[in-house]
Design a protein around this motif. Structure first.
Motif, PDB file in Angstrom:
ATOM      1  N   ILE A 348      -1.897  13.249  -7.538  1.00 52.48           N
ATOM      2  CA  ILE A 348      -0.500  13.560  -7.912  1.00 52.48           C
ATOM      3  C   ILE A 348      -0.334  15.024  -8.285  1.00 52.48           C
ATOM      4  CG2 ILE A 348       0.080  11.204  -8.662  1.00 52.48           C
ATOM      5  CD1 ILE A 348       0.015  12.476 -11.583  1.00 52.48           C
ATOM      6  N   ASN A 349      -1.429  15.668  -8.722  1.00 49.63           N
ATOM      7  CA  ASN A 349      -1.355  17.072  -9.129  1.00 49.63           C
ATOM      8  C   ASN A 349      -1.819  18.044  -8.048  1.00 49.63           C
ATOM      9  OD1 ASN A 349      -0.329  16.621 -11.748  1.00 49.63           O
ATOM     10  ND2 ASN A 349      -2.367  16.031 -12.469  1.00 49.63           N
ATOM     11  N   GLN A 350      -2.145  17.532  -6.864  1.00 55.06           N
ATOM     12  CA  GLN A 350      -2.626  18.380  -5.766  1.00 55.06           C
ATOM     13  C   GLN A 350      -1.489  18.591  -4.764  1.00 55.06           C
ATOM     14  OE1 GLN A 350      -5.608  19.608  -6.188  1.00 55.06           O
ATOM     15  NE2 GLN A 350      -5.935  18.302  -7.973  1.00 55.06           N
ATOM     16  N   PRO A 351      -0.920  19.796  -4.734  1.00 51.55           N
ATOM     17  CA  PRO A 351       0.250  20.014  -3.866  1.00 51.55           C
ATOM     18  C   PRO A 351      -0.050  19.832  -2.378  1.00 51.55           C
ATOM     19  CG  PRO A 351      -0.524  22.086  -4.835  1.00 51.55           C
ATOM     20  CD  PRO A 351      -1.274  20.985  -5.513  1.00 51.55           C
ATOM     21  N   PHE A 352      -1.312  20.050  -1.974  1.00 57.26           N
ATOM     22  CA  PHE A 352      -1.647  19.960  -0.549  1.00 57.26           C
ATOM     23  C   PHE A 352      -2.395  18.676  -0.205  1.00 57.26           C
ATOM     24  CE2 PHE A 352      -1.630  24.534  -1.699  1.00 57.26           C
ATOM     25  CZ  PHE A 352      -0.449  24.857  -1.045  1.00 57.26           C
ATOM     26  N   GLN A 353      -2.369  17.722  -1.158  1.00 60.45           N
ATOM     27  CA  GLN A 353      -3.030  16.444  -0.908  1.00 60.45           C
ATOM     28  C   GLN A 353      -2.020  15.317  -1.063  1.00 60.45           C
ATOM     29  OE1 GLN A 353      -6.511  15.741  -3.333  1.00 60.45           O
ATOM     30  NE2 GLN A 353      -6.672  13.613  -2.723  1.00 60.45           N
ATOM     31  N   ASP A 354      -1.905  14.502  -0.065  1.00 61.30           N
ATOM     32  CA  ASP A 354      -0.954  13.383  -0.136  1.00 61.30           C
ATOM     33  C   ASP A 354      -1.472  12.291  -1.074  1.00 61.30           C
ATOM     34  OD1 ASP A 354       0.680  14.674   1.582  1.00 61.30           O
ATOM     35  OD2 ASP A 354       0.423  13.290   3.277  1.00 61.30           O
ATOM     36  N   THR A 355      -0.530  11.628  -1.703  1.00 65.43           N
ATOM     37  CA  THR A 355      -0.841  10.439  -2.496  1.00 65.43           C
ATOM     38  C   THR A 355      -0.406   9.223  -1.684  1.00 65.43           C
ATOM     39  OG1 THR A 355      -0.533  11.594  -4.590  1.00 65.43           O
ATOM     40  CG2 THR A 355      -0.358   9.188  -4.639  1.00 65.43           C
ATOM     41  N   PRO A 356      -1.345   8.364  -1.290  1.00 61.46           N
ATOM     42  CA  PRO A 356      -0.978   7.218  -0.447  1.00 61.46           C
ATOM     43  C   PRO A 356       0.003   6.277  -1.153  1.00 61.46           C
ATOM     44  CG  PRO A 356      -3.374   7.503  -0.558  1.00 61.46           C
ATOM     45  CD  PRO A 356      -2.784   8.410  -1.592  1.00 61.46           C
ATOM     46  N   VAL A 357       0.959   5.771  -0.403  1.00 61.99           N
ATOM     47  CA  VAL A 357       1.881   4.760  -0.935  1.00 61.99           C
ATOM     48  C   VAL A 357       1.096   3.555  -1.451  1.00 61.99           C
ATOM     49  CG1 VAL A 357       3.671   3.100  -0.259  1.00 61.99           C
ATOM     50  CG2 VAL A 357       3.841   5.493   0.464  1.00 61.99           C
ATOM     51  N   GLU A 358      -0.042   3.307  -0.830  1.00 64.97           N
ATOM     52  CA  GLU A 358      -0.880   2.177  -1.232  1.00 64.97           C
ATOM     53  C   GLU A 358      -1.317   2.294  -2.691  1.00 64.97           C
ATOM     54  OE1 GLU A 358      -1.828  -1.459  -0.403  1.00 64.97           O
ATOM     55  OE2 GLU A 358      -0.971  -0.131   1.136  1.00 64.97           O
ATOM     56  N   ASP A 359      -1.456   3.549  -3.196  1.00 68.59           N
ATOM     57  CA  ASP A 359      -1.854   3.750  -4.599  1.00 68.59           C
ATOM     58  C   ASP A 359      -0.799   3.212  -5.562  1.00 68.59           C
ATOM     59  OD1 ASP A 359      -4.223   4.875  -3.867  1.00 68.59           O
ATOM     60  OD2 ASP A 359      -3.734   6.926  -4.467  1.00 68.59           O
ATOM     61  N   VAL A 360       0.462   3.333  -5.162  1.00 62.09           N
ATOM     62  CA  VAL A 360       1.548   2.789  -6.000  1.00 62.09           C
ATOM     63  C   VAL A 360       1.399   1.280  -6.112  1.00 62.09           C
ATOM     64  CG1 VAL A 360       4.049   2.486  -6.198  1.00 62.09           C
ATOM     65  CG2 VAL A 360       3.112   4.660  -5.364  1.00 62.09           C
ATOM     66  N   LYS A 361       1.142   0.641  -4.988  1.00 60.50           N
ATOM     67  CA  LYS A 361       1.012  -0.824  -4.977  1.00 60.50           C
ATOM     68  C   LYS A 361      -0.227  -1.276  -5.755  1.00 60.50           C
ATOM     69  CE  LYS A 361       3.394  -1.123  -0.535  1.00 60.50           C
ATOM     70  NZ  LYS A 361       3.286  -1.445   0.904  1.00 60.50           N
ATOM     71  N   THR A 362      -1.341  -0.546  -5.589  1.00 60.67           N
ATOM     72  CA  THR A 362      -2.578  -0.904  -6.298  1.00 60.67           C
ATOM     73  C   THR A 362      -2.401  -0.762  -7.807  1.00 60.67           C
ATOM     74  OG1 THR A 362      -3.858  -0.113  -4.405  1.00 60.67           O
ATOM     75  CG2 THR A 362      -5.055  -0.435  -6.460  1.00 60.67           C
ATOM     76  N   LEU A 363      -1.735   0.335  -8.206  1.00 56.27           N
ATOM     77  CA  LEU A 363      -1.505   0.579  -9.630  1.00 56.27           C
ATOM     78  C   LEU A 363      -0.631  -0.524 -10.237  1.00 56.27           C
ATOM     79  CD1 LEU A 363      -1.705   2.450 -12.145  1.00 56.27           C
ATOM     80  CD2 LEU A 363       0.336   3.619 -11.300  1.00 56.27           C
ATOM     81  N   LEU A 364       0.455  -0.866  -9.577  1.00 59.66           N
ATOM     82  CA  LEU A 364       1.343  -1.913 -10.101  1.00 59.66           C
ATOM     83  C   LEU A 364       0.644  -3.271 -10.119  1.00 59.66           C
ATOM     84  CD1 LEU A 364       4.762  -0.839  -8.578  1.00 59.66           C
ATOM     85  CD2 LEU A 364       4.235  -1.073 -11.021  1.00 59.66           C
ATOM     86  N   THR A 365      -0.211  -3.517  -9.141  1.00 65.02           N
ATOM     87  CA  THR A 365      -0.979  -4.770  -9.141  1.00 65.02           C
ATOM     88  C   THR A 365      -1.903  -4.831 -10.356  1.00 65.02           C
ATOM     89  OG1 THR A 365      -0.881  -4.872  -6.720  1.00 65.02           O
ATOM     90  CG2 THR A 365      -2.586  -6.188  -7.798  1.00 65.02           C
ATOM     91  N   ALA A 366      -2.509  -3.687 -10.703  1.00 65.19           N
ATOM     92  CA  ALA A 366      -3.409  -3.639 -11.864  1.00 65.19           C
ATOM     93  C   ALA A 366      -2.626  -3.844 -13.176  1.00 65.19           C
ATOM     94  CB  ALA A 366      -4.151  -2.310 -11.902  1.00 65.19           C
ATOM     95  N   LEU A 367      -1.462  -3.206 -13.285  1.00 64.89           N
ATOM     96  CA  LEU A 367      -0.689  -3.293 -14.536  1.00 64.89           C
ATOM     97  C   LEU A 367      -0.046  -4.670 -14.726  1.00 64.89           C
ATOM     98  CD1 LEU A 367       1.037   0.230 -14.573  1.00 64.89           C
ATOM     99  CD2 LEU A 367      -0.996  -0.499 -15.833  1.00 64.89           C
ATOM    100  N   THR A 368       0.208  -5.362 -13.618  1.00 65.33           N
ATOM    101  CA  THR A 368       0.843  -6.688 -13.711  1.00 65.33           C
ATOM    102  C   THR A 368      -0.178  -7.822 -13.569  1.00 65.33           C
ATOM    103  OG1 THR A 368       1.298  -6.657 -11.329  1.00 65.33           O
ATOM    104  CG2 THR A 368       3.052  -5.856 -12.786  1.00 65.33           C
ATOM    105  N   LYS A 369      -1.463  -7.486 -13.605  1.00 67.29           N
ATOM    106  CA  LYS A 369      -2.538  -8.441 -13.335  1.00 67.29           C
ATOM    107  C   LYS A 369      -2.439  -9.756 -14.107  1.00 67.29           C
ATOM    108  CE  LYS A 369      -7.572  -8.287 -12.728  1.00 67.29           C
ATOM    109  NZ  LYS A 369      -8.771  -7.445 -12.947  1.00 67.29           N
ATOM    110  N   PRO A 370      -2.087  -9.723 -15.418  1.00 67.64           N
ATOM    111  CA  PRO A 370      -2.032 -10.991 -16.157  1.00 67.64           C
ATOM    112  C   PRO A 370      -1.053 -12.006 -15.562  1.00 67.64           C
ATOM    113  CG  PRO A 370      -1.952  -9.137 -17.674  1.00 67.64           C
ATOM    114  CD  PRO A 370      -1.808  -8.572 -16.302  1.00 67.64           C
ATOM    115  N   LYS A 371      -0.050 -11.509 -14.823  1.00 65.02           N
ATOM    116  CA  LYS A 371       0.972 -12.413 -14.269  1.00 65.02           C
ATOM    117  C   LYS A 371       0.784 -12.671 -12.775  1.00 65.02           C
ATOM    118  CE  LYS A 371       3.526 -12.686 -18.098  1.00 65.02           C
ATOM    119  NZ  LYS A 371       3.871 -13.958 -18.763  1.00 65.02           N
ATOM    120  N   GLY A 372      -0.205 -12.032 -12.191  1.00 66.59           N
ATOM    121  CA  GLY A 372      -0.551 -12.349 -10.801  1.00 66.59           C
ATOM    122  C   GLY A 372       0.329 -11.703  -9.752  1.00 66.59           C
TER     123      GLY A 372
END
Length: 552
Positions: A348-372
């Motif tokens: 997120i802090n690298q201007p010349f490096q893309d952040t995959p959309v998949e990272d958003v999904k993985t992060l939200l999956t981790a934060l919502t893990k207790p509810k599946g």
């Protein structure tokens, strides 16, 4: 010119002579003497550093009253922090003998009396921190001088135990935990008993703090232990409802520490820990601070207060009735979790490096893990709404910061504000968002205010070190000191001795008003319903899904 010089010299001498000073102060432990600093014509500051508010603490025990001292205690040097790891967690600093506080008292031509009192509780993830804060060339971050002088209030900063020695809990009566919270309480109670001798009003004490200190402030007003001691409170970037603020399985952490230092994990665990080298104990409380989208850092912050049945009799969400008559202000920085997301998803802090959309999904999956999975899918839909087929990288990166800011800080703070206003009798409620962009170089152009960016402004650093700041930074610092000290005086940030740029309306469960604080403030910065859609997702939609996994 010579005559003018003589007149100026005479005026300066007259000013220093005329500004009052407390001299020796009588406290319950004995006499103390600080330093008097001349600030200008008829203005000075009495500063007391290193006054003990409790005895050197016993291991995994509540603080006890200090036995007192003979003669006059020279309170002129900051004392050591409580024992804690260094920032790399490779060594330790500080001492077990650490329960000391510092006091700044503004003086005019007469000795001050009946001043409002502001007691600061530092942050640091319950792992690190000290009453004086970071130091650069003898310029301490938590020096109370600017707040005390500009707002005409007394400022107190205190030490409390952190890391293993402050928060390890066996989950039972052997080592119930919360020693750091008990230390804070002991300091607040000491201030209540002794501050009149320093010119303060014991019935007008405001506690304020940031991050773990903001959560601590919230814990202190929710605990029945502080009844009658606290008039008002300010939580900056942290409340008791934050996901990192309560450890709901403290035994696991205690057993992990015990194994690392060679202690048993059965009935003999606590007696063994009590006689173990304190440095080894502190280093054994190592926190894993390297994250990933699937294992965000926030899930690893296991050093925290516990629901012990005494200081916190039950879940914090059910204790807001204890703060019914306490005025409460709470808020966040608009990109408060940027520091965390930088660990979890460095791109997120690298201007010349893309952040995959998949990272958003993985992060939200981790934060919502207790509810599946259903909760994760709902969260992904909520946060990517309006993205389109090919969202720009700045949007993806900002969304990641927003997700963690919502989860770690914003939603818990909004929930605490709702609970406070819904339980209030006389207590007033105020909500804010701080959005002055970060001054750190190399940050992305879209960057707002990061975690802890507010501290320099609240403590007046743009005035203390003017060459390091632009005029706009002095503006926002002046605004914050005015709002904070007015609130400490009257319970209303708009009313007091300091002029404010915008009238800040109280937060109500009907209007949901909040103030956005930055250097460009005008009436347009009074707003309503802060990120309501996302608050609703986390507090209602997310909670409605059945729990499939115990999160701790």
């Amino acid at each position: 010119m010579a005559v003018l010089g003589i007149l100026i010299s005479a005026a300066l001498l007259l000013g220093s002579a005329s500004a009052a000073s407390l001299g020796v102060v009588y406290t319950e432990g004995g006499m103390v003497e600080g330093k008097n600093i001349w600030l200008g014509l008829f203005r000075s500051m009495d500063v007391f550093k290193g006054i003990p508010f409790a005895a050197p603490p016993g291991r995994f025990e509540k603080p006890k009253p200090h036995p007192g001292w003979d003669g006059v205690l020279k309170a002129t040097e900051f004392r050591k922090r409580c024992l804690q790891p260094n920032l790399l967690q490779t060594d330790t600093r500080g001492s077990e003998d650490c329960l000391y506080l510092n006091i700044w008292v503004p003086q005019g031509s007469k000795v001050s009396t009946g001043l409002p009192v502001m007691v600061w509780i530092y942050g640091g993830a319950f792992l690190v921190g000290g009453s004086q804060g970071a130091n650069f060339l003898d310029n301490y971050l938590y020096s109370g001088e600017e707040i005390a002088d500009r707002g005409n209030v007394i400022v107190v900063t205190l030490n409390y135990r952190v890391s293993t020695l402050g928060f390890l809990s066996s989950g039972d009566s052997d080592a119930p935990g919360n020693y750091g919270l008990w230390d804070q309480h002991a300091a607040i109670a000491w201030v209540h008993r002794n501050i009149a001798a320093f010119g303060g009003d014991p019935n007008n004490i405001t506690i304020f703090g940031e991050s773990a200190g903001g959560a601590s402030v919230n814990f202190q007003i929710l605990s029945p232990m502080n009844k009658g001691l606290i008039k008002r409170a300010i939580s900056q970037s942290g409340v008791a409802l934050c996901p990192w603020a309560v450890n709901r399985n403290p035994r696991a952490f205690a057993e992990e520490v015990a194994r690392k230092v060679g202690c048993p994990t059965d009935k003999g665990m606590v007696p063994c820990l009590k006689i173990t080298d304190p440095v080894a104990l502190t280093l054994a409380g190592h926190l894993e601070l390297t994250g990933s989208p699937s294992n965000p850092v926030v899930n690893n912050l296991v050093i925290a207060p516990v629901i012990d049945g005494e200081f916190l009799p039950e879940d914090p969400s059910r204790l807001f009735h204890n703060a019914a008559d306490i005025d409460y202000m709470a808020g966040i920085n608009d990109m408060d979790a940027h520091i965390f997301t930088g660990f979890d998803i460095p791109s997120i802090n690298q201007p010349f490096q893309d952040t995959p959309v998949e990272d958003v999904k993985t992060l939200l999956t981790a934060l919502t893990k207790p509810k599946g999975e259903p909760a994760a899918l709902a969260a992904i839909q909520e946060y990517t709404l309006g993205w389109g087929a090919d969202p720009p990288q700045s949007e993806v990166k900002k969304t990641i910061v927003a997700i963690e800011t919502d989860y770690i800080f914003l939603v818990p703070t909004q929930t605490a504000l709702y609970l406070h206003t819904n339980n209030a009798n006389t207590g007033r409620t105020y909500s804010y968002v701080f959005s002055e962009p970060s001054r750190l170089p190399l940050y992305p152009s879209w960057m707002g205010a990061d975690h802890a960016d507010d501290l320099q402004y609240v403590f007046g650093k743009p005035f203390t070190t003017p060459l390091g700041y632009w005029p706009r930074h002095r503006d926002v610092s002046g605004y914050m000191i005015a709002y904070w000290t007015n609130f400490a005086k009257t319970g209303d940030p708009n009313n007091g001795d300091s002029k404010v740029p915008v009238t800040w309306p109280a937060f109500t469960s009907a209007g949901h008003q909040f103030l956005e604080i930055n250097s460009k403030m005008n009436q347009d910065y009074v707003k309503q319903k802060l990120r309501t859609r996302f608050v609703y997702y986390w507090t209602s939609t997310f909670m409605s899904f059945p729990t499939v996994l115990d999160s701790k």
